[in-house]
Design a protein around this motif. Structure first.
Motif, mmCIF file in Angstrom:
data_model
loop_
_atom_site.group_PDB
_atom_site.id
_atom_site.type_symbol
_atom_site.label_atom_id
_atom_site.label_comp_id
_atom_site.label_asym_id
_atom_site.label_seq_id
_atom_site.Cartn_x
_atom_site.Cartn_y
_atom_site.Cartn_z
ATOM 1 N N ASN A 13 21.204 -51.447 41.211
ATOM 2 C CA ASN A 13 20.424 -52.052 42.404
ATOM 3 C C ASN A 13 18.836 -51.884 42.211
ATOM 4 O O ASN A 13 18.477 -50.916 41.836
ATOM 5 C CB ASN A 13 20.859 -51.602 43.522
ATOM 6 N N PRO A 14 18.268 -52.874 42.636
ATOM 7 C CA PRO A 14 16.675 -52.832 42.273
ATOM 8 C C PRO A 14 16.175 -51.415 42.842
ATOM 9 O O PRO A 14 14.981 -50.900 42.468
ATOM 10 C CB PRO A 14 15.838 -54.021 43.186
ATOM 11 N N ALA A 15 16.656 -51.064 44.100
ATOM 12 C CA ALA A 15 16.030 -49.742 44.608
ATOM 13 C C ALA A 15 16.515 -48.511 44.316
ATOM 14 O O ALA A 15 16.015 -47.352 44.585
ATOM 15 C CB ALA A 15 16.285 -49.944 46.315
ATOM 16 N N ASP A 16 17.556 -48.479 43.391
ATOM 17 C CA ASP A 16 18.111 -47.331 42.883
ATOM 18 C C ASP A 16 17.382 -46.821 41.662
ATOM 19 O O ASP A 16 16.554 -47.418 40.976
ATOM 20 C CB ASP A 16 19.382 -47.598 42.122
ATOM 21 N N ASN A 17 17.506 -45.528 41.599
ATOM 22 C CA ASN A 17 16.948 -44.553 40.697
ATOM 23 C C ASN A 17 18.363 -44.045 39.729
ATOM 24 O O ASN A 17 18.983 -43.563 40.606
ATOM 25 C CB ASN A 17 16.180 -43.240 41.024
ATOM 26 N N ALA A 18 18.122 -44.362 38.494
ATOM 27 C CA ALA A 18 19.378 -43.955 37.917
ATOM 28 C C ALA A 18 19.568 -42.459 37.664
ATOM 29 O O ALA A 18 18.826 -41.969 36.959
ATOM 30 C CB ALA A 18 19.294 -44.696 36.324
ATOM 31 N N HIS A 19 20.504 -42.005 38.020
ATOM 32 C CA HIS A 19 20.855 -40.471 37.918
ATOM 33 C C HIS A 19 22.096 -40.511 36.722
ATOM 34 O O HIS A 19 22.803 -41.220 36.685
ATOM 35 C CB HIS A 19 21.524 -39.757 39.397
ATOM 36 N N THR A 20 21.946 -39.109 36.205
ATOM 37 C CA THR A 20 22.852 -38.957 35.027
ATOM 38 C C THR A 20 24.217 -38.403 35.524
ATOM 39 O O THR A 20 25.013 -38.394 34.739
ATOM 40 C CB THR A 20 22.334 -38.103 33.998
ATOM 41 N N VAL A 225 27.064 -54.977 49.917
ATOM 42 C CA VAL A 225 27.896 -56.260 50.264
ATOM 43 C C VAL A 225 26.822 -57.200 50.081
ATOM 44 O O VAL A 225 25.900 -57.226 50.392
ATOM 45 C CB VAL A 225 28.110 -56.194 51.906
ATOM 46 N N VAL A 226 27.205 -58.388 49.293
ATOM 47 C CA VAL A 226 26.411 -59.522 48.964
ATOM 48 C C VAL A 226 27.423 -60.749 49.125
ATOM 49 O O VAL A 226 28.554 -60.971 48.736
ATOM 50 C CB VAL A 226 26.240 -59.758 47.376
ATOM 51 N N ALA A 254 22.361 -60.947 42.256
ATOM 52 C CA ALA A 254 22.382 -61.287 43.554
ATOM 53 C C ALA A 254 20.762 -61.057 44.149
ATOM 54 O O ALA A 254 20.859 -60.931 45.554
ATOM 55 C CB ALA A 254 23.437 -60.751 44.594
ATOM 56 N N GLY A 255 19.751 -60.756 43.296
ATOM 57 C CA GLY A 255 18.549 -60.594 43.977
ATOM 58 C C GLY A 255 18.359 -59.366 44.283
ATOM 59 O O GLY A 255 18.034 -58.625 43.748
ATOM 60 N N GLU A 256 18.734 -59.142 45.656
ATOM 61 C CA GLU A 256 18.673 -57.729 46.347
ATOM 62 C C GLU A 256 19.549 -56.643 45.776
ATOM 63 O O GLU A 256 19.435 -55.497 46.063
ATOM 64 C CB GLU A 256 18.994 -57.805 47.934
ATOM 65 N N ALA A 257 20.765 -57.044 45.248
ATOM 66 C CA ALA A 257 21.815 -56.103 44.609
ATOM 67 C C ALA A 257 22.266 -56.641 43.331
ATOM 68 O O ALA A 257 22.356 -58.040 43.340
ATOM 69 C CB ALA A 257 22.692 -55.816 45.635
#
Length: 606
Positions: A13-20, A225-226, A254-257
């Protein structure tokens, strides 16, 4: 590596930071790390107390050595699971726009399109998919190697746990059990690394209904939800991994997700069945065909009805540069904690070899200045030995040996050891031996300091005389000086069986040395003092510190010269005290005193 990062970014998701690692695992590891920290601090405290009470600091060295590996490994493992990568979202915009606009050259239709859905299938209620897997982390290999690099030394350090815990090393079961545990743990870390390299990612939960898509990556996360009309594109990208083989990423933008999952060439039939059904639903409900943005790269390996293959994603140059810049920023940020951590790690590792010796030397200096405090302590017993006393025996010469004598004369208690033939000496009843003589007080003592003034006779050229520190029947602990050679010894009679196997004499020499503090010559006077506290013996002559002895189950690796104490059985915790002369010697004793000292676990020796 860049391609894997781009694919992971596309599936996030665009707002995510990828945790390991997911939040639950991070919280669990945090709790484990805190427990490990408190356990290590407790072990270090216990090792420090043991070193202070026993005078042997080798256990502290082993504890520091083990704690360095375990604490460093725990910290780095927790830090790895908290790594965050902020993807350069703006750099993905051109690629996502190309996919959303349906560019036939850059994002052609996939050769295999999902089969159309019937009206009955479209009218079905929501469908749940639980077999599809999350995308693999681009850092999976690095994490696996880190796990190996961190856990392997930790497991091997278990071999030294008997030393850390102060367990008796003469118990083979304890010793070899920890060695076996360390070897098994080391092999287990190898297996864990292989599993991490080969394992598949966890499964997603996806719900498709008439309104849209609902999914979450972890059970504790809320559903994303999309609606169907928000879907901009549906595409697939194949990838070849040297560790996991060929796999294909499927992504819904889906743009936002964005939703992403993966299929491997060795995935099971139920995963392929869910992939086929979900693909048909996405295409039918969103109206977006399945695209393959890397189909123009060349031929692909066809597998499982062409759902998988190994084309490469064509990453635009500006996107590749942006991700490389993000990697450099992440590297610079990681150095901010890696460099201090490595320095602290090296400091702890080096301290394991130098700190025990430093605190040992510091404690020896503390022992060296202890004599004035001891003689200022409360007296438990004092006898000037200037007049006859019932506390010490009077022994007269006999027809069998006209030389043996003990009694009060000339303002002192004088003792002369017997002169016997070797056969007579071997069968003599005296605890020290046929050529020695002891005089003991009637009551036993525990932790005390014993002092006496001893004078060699004017016409002797050799003398061995001193204190009996603890006597129990035929077993006793004796502190002797040899004024004519400035030497001193602490020994035990009779010698232990293990010691006699390698050293035939009848005494077990616990400590020995030479010091100019011992006055030399005929008729000279020396003031002896011995502090006997549990398993520690401190020896003084004329107010000067000579040395110490401490029994210990931990051998000398980190501290010298404490290694000579290893292997000796514990000394008695109480016994009678007294005087003795040995090897046909004569000596005059006076000012016999016993002082009260503190007992463990008190930190102060007096």
């Amino acid at each position: 590596m860049i391609q894997e990062q781009v694919l992971s970014a596309l599936a996030s998701n665009p707002a995510d930071n990828a945790h390991t690692a997911p939040p639950r695992i991070r919280r669990l590891l945090d709790a484990v790390a805190v427990l490990i920290l408190f356990a290590l601090l407790w072990l270090l405290w216990q090792a420090s107390l043991a070193g202070w009470q026993s005078g042997n600091w080798n256990r502290l060295g082993y504890t520091l050595f083990v704690a360095t590996f375990i604490a460093g490994g725990a910290f780095l493992l927790v830090r790895l699971t908290r790594l965050q990568v902020s993807w350069p979202e703006d750099a993905l915009a051109p690629l996502l726009t190309t996919l959303a606009t349906g560019d036939g050259e850059q994002a052609p239709l996939a050769e295999h399109q999902p089969a159309p859905m019937t009206a009955e299938e479209l009218d079905a209620n929501e469908l749940r998919f639980t077999r599809l897997r999350r995308l693999s982390s681009p850092y999976q290999r690095q994490i696996a190697m880190a796990v190996m690099g961190l856990t392997a030394p930790c497991m091997l350090s278990l071999m030294w746990m008997p030393y850390v815990l102060g367990l008796p090393l003469d118990n083979d079961l304890i010793f070899w059990s920890f060695w076996a545990l360390g070897i098994v743990g080391f092999i287990g870390s190898l297996v864990a690394m292989v599993i991490l390299l080969q394992r598949k990612k966890g499964r997603l939960t996806i719900i498709a209904d008439a309104a849209g898509l609902h999914w979450h990556r972890y059970p504790q996360e809320p559903f994303t939800v999309v609606p169907w009309d928000a879907v901009r594109s549906f595409f697939r990208v194949g990838h070849q991994s040297r560790y996991n083989g060929t796999y294909v990423y499927f992504l819904v933008d889906a743009g936002e997700a964005r939703l992403g999952w993966q299929i491997l060439t060795n995935s099971k039939d139920d995963e392929y069945a869910e992939l086929e059904q979900l693909g048909r639903i996405i295409v039918a409900r969103s109206g977006k065909p399945l695209r393959n943005p890397s189909a123009a790269k060349g031929s692909t390996h066809q597998h499982r009805a062409s759902w998988t293959g190994q084309p490469l994603l064509s990453v635009p140059a500006e996107t590749r540069r942006a991700f490389k810049a993000a990697n450099r920023r992440a590297m610079r940020k990681s150095w901010r904690w890696v460099v201090p951590m490595v320095l602290i790690y090296l400091l702890l590792a080096v301290s394991a070899f130098f700190l025990p010796q430093w605190v040992y030397d510091w404690q020896q200096s503390y022992f060296a200045g202890l004599a004035p405090q001891v003689v200022a302590a409360p007296l438990l017993y004092h006898n000037a030995l200037t007049t006859p006393s019932a506390d010490l025996p009077a022994i007269q010469p006999t027809a069998q040996n006209q030389y043996v004598q003990a009694g009060f004369a000339n303002g002192a208690y004088t003792m002369t050891a017997p002169k016997l033939s070797p056969h007579e000496a071997q069968n003599a009843p005296d605890p020290i031996g046929g050529n020695s003589l002891t005089a003991l007080l009637p009551r036993p003592y525990g932790n005390v300091a014993v002092a006496v003034t001893v004078q060699s006779t004017p016409h002797e050229s050799y003398m061995e005389a001193g204190l009996v520190l603890r006597a129990n029947g035929p077993n006793l602990l004796a502190f002797a000086i040899y004024p004519f050679t400035h030497q001193w010894s602490l020994y035990r009679y009779p010698a232990t069986e293990a010691y006699l196997q390698s050293n035939p004499p009848s005494s077990d020499i616990l400590a020995t040395g030479a010091s100019n503090a011992i006055n030399s010559g005929a008729g000279v006077v020396n003031r002896l003092l011995a502090v006997v506290r549990d398993q520690v013996v401190l020896l003084y002559a004329n107010g000067h510190y000579l040395g110490s002895f401490a029994t210990s189950s931990v051998s000398g690796v980190f501290v010298r010269p404490a290694s000579y104490n290893f292997g000796h059985p514990p000394i008695a915790t109480s016994g009678k005290v007294g005087l003795f002369v040995g090897d046909e010697s004569s000596a005059a004793f006076s000012d016999f005193s016993i002082y009260a000292i503190s007992s463990p676990p008190a930190l102060s020796y007096v």
